[in-house]
Design an enzyme around this catalytic site. Structure first.
Site, PDB file in Angstrom:
ATOM      1  CG  ASP A  74     -13.628   8.991  -2.734  1.00 44.58           C
ATOM      2  OD1 ASP A  74     -14.335   7.959  -2.558  1.00 44.58           O
ATOM      3  OD2 ASP A  74     -12.682   9.651  -2.060  1.00 44.58           O
ATOM      4  CG  ASP A  88     -14.624   2.962  -3.496  1.00 45.57           C
ATOM      5  OD1 ASP A  88     -14.555   1.725  -3.404  1.00 45.57           O
ATOM      6  OD2 ASP A  88     -13.956   3.837  -3.232  1.00 45.57           O
ATOM      7  CG  ASP A 110      -5.515   3.466   0.472  1.00 43.78           C
ATOM      8  OD1 ASP A 110      -5.636   3.106  -0.869  1.00 43.78           O
ATOM      9  OD2 ASP A 110      -5.008   2.644   1.353  1.00 43.78           O
TER      10      ASP A 110
END
Length: 314
Positions: free
Chosen positions: A109, A147, A288
């Protein structure tokens, strides 16, 4: 020159995506996926006050087929193989397909709300343990590192991410295991850019295709159209899965614990010649990250679960 390069890439894609992985039947509308036996929703349903809105919402979500997220924080290298074996055994006993998310890249991330992951050598060991535990007798969907590709241009590590995903593909691909690379979503990168990022993963012929809308709430029509646009640029044979866990009310432009959302179509509800099927990839009710009043990423949010299920429980 750019057009010529794109033409060469498309020609290569035709040859590569025509040999997608997995010898059994690919996921499709009607595929029956496993309901995780020990999900956050199931634990929340047991611990909430009986008859409360929080208990009802958690019980509803706990009864729906949902992908299981494998992270090194919850399933470290020396434990992840046993966990996958247990999930495979449950799926086999129930005659269902299994959906997994592999989420443990180094520098995950890009240091954002879901930061973490493993060091490079440990990551290879971890993914290898997952691959060894997968059983060709159970149809398994693996969503590989959400992602990772769509975020790479912003993080400045495109080549590194593509190499890591290539190694992971080599470890995970086996009979009846269908791996989907990160495909971002319709409001993120343009289809041509997303396709180029996917096409840069060496050994992508081992993957079935890509996953879109993971942890997002873009509606079905937008994501199906986007999947078709990306797949067209990758060449015949590229397929997709779409996350519909929280897109029942579409997007309001936020992704992180976005308020006012509802659950979407259940897993296996629809698909077409490009979209193999839809899945609940992000477990609805899990945070999240610490945004919009949220808990740390992955933790259960009782009030969010109530809101997400308001249309089906009221």
């Amino acid at each position: 020159m750019a057009a010529a390069v794109l033409g060469v890439a498309a020609a290569l894609s035709v040859a590569i995506w025509a040999t997608t992985a997995g010898t059994g039947a690919a996921p499709s509308p009607g595929t029956d996926f496993l309901v995780p036996p020990d999900s956050s929703a199931a634990r929340a349903a047991e611990s909430a006050a009986a008859g409360s809105p929080e208990a009802e919402a958690a019980a509803h979500l706990a009864g729906r087929p949902t992908a299981v997220w494998l992270t090194p924080e919850t399933s470290p290298v020396d434990e992840v193989g046993a966990r996958v074996t247990d999930l495979v055994d449950h799926a086999r006993a129930e005659g269902r397909a299994l959906a997994l998310v592999v989420y443990g890249l180094p520098g995950r991330d890009c240091g954002g709300l879901s930061a973490g992951g493993l060091a490079e050598p440990d990551y290879l060991d971890w993914v290898g343990a997952i691959g060894e535990a997968l059983d060709g007798g159970v149809t398994t969907v693996v969503v590989l590192e959400p992602d990772s590709l769509a975020l790479a241009p912003e993080c400045g590590n495109v080549a590194e991410r593509q190499a890591q995903l290539s190694d992971a593909l080599a470890a995970l691909t086996s009979e009846n295991v269908f791996v989907y690379l990160d495909g971002g979503h319709s409001r993120w990168l343009p289809p041509a850019e997303m396709a180029d990022l996917i096409a840069g993963v060496a050994g992508r012929e081992r993957a079935r295709g890509f996953a879109t809308n993971v942890s997002n709430s873009n509606d079905d029509a937008l994501e199906i159209a986007y999947a078709h646009e990306v797949a067209e640029r990758l060449g015949p044979g590229a397929h997709a899965v779409i996350d519909t866990s929280r897109n029942g009310s579409g997007s309001a432009g936020e992704w992180c614990n976005a308020p006012g959302r509802t659950i979407g179509a259940p897993a296996g509800a629809h698909g077409d010649d490009v979209v193999d099927t839809n899945l609940w990839i992000k477990p609805p009710g899990e945070s999240d990250g610490p945004c919009n009043g949220g808990a740390p990423a992955g933790e259960w949010m009782p009030l969010a679960a109530v809101e997400l299920t308001r249309d089906v429980l009221r």
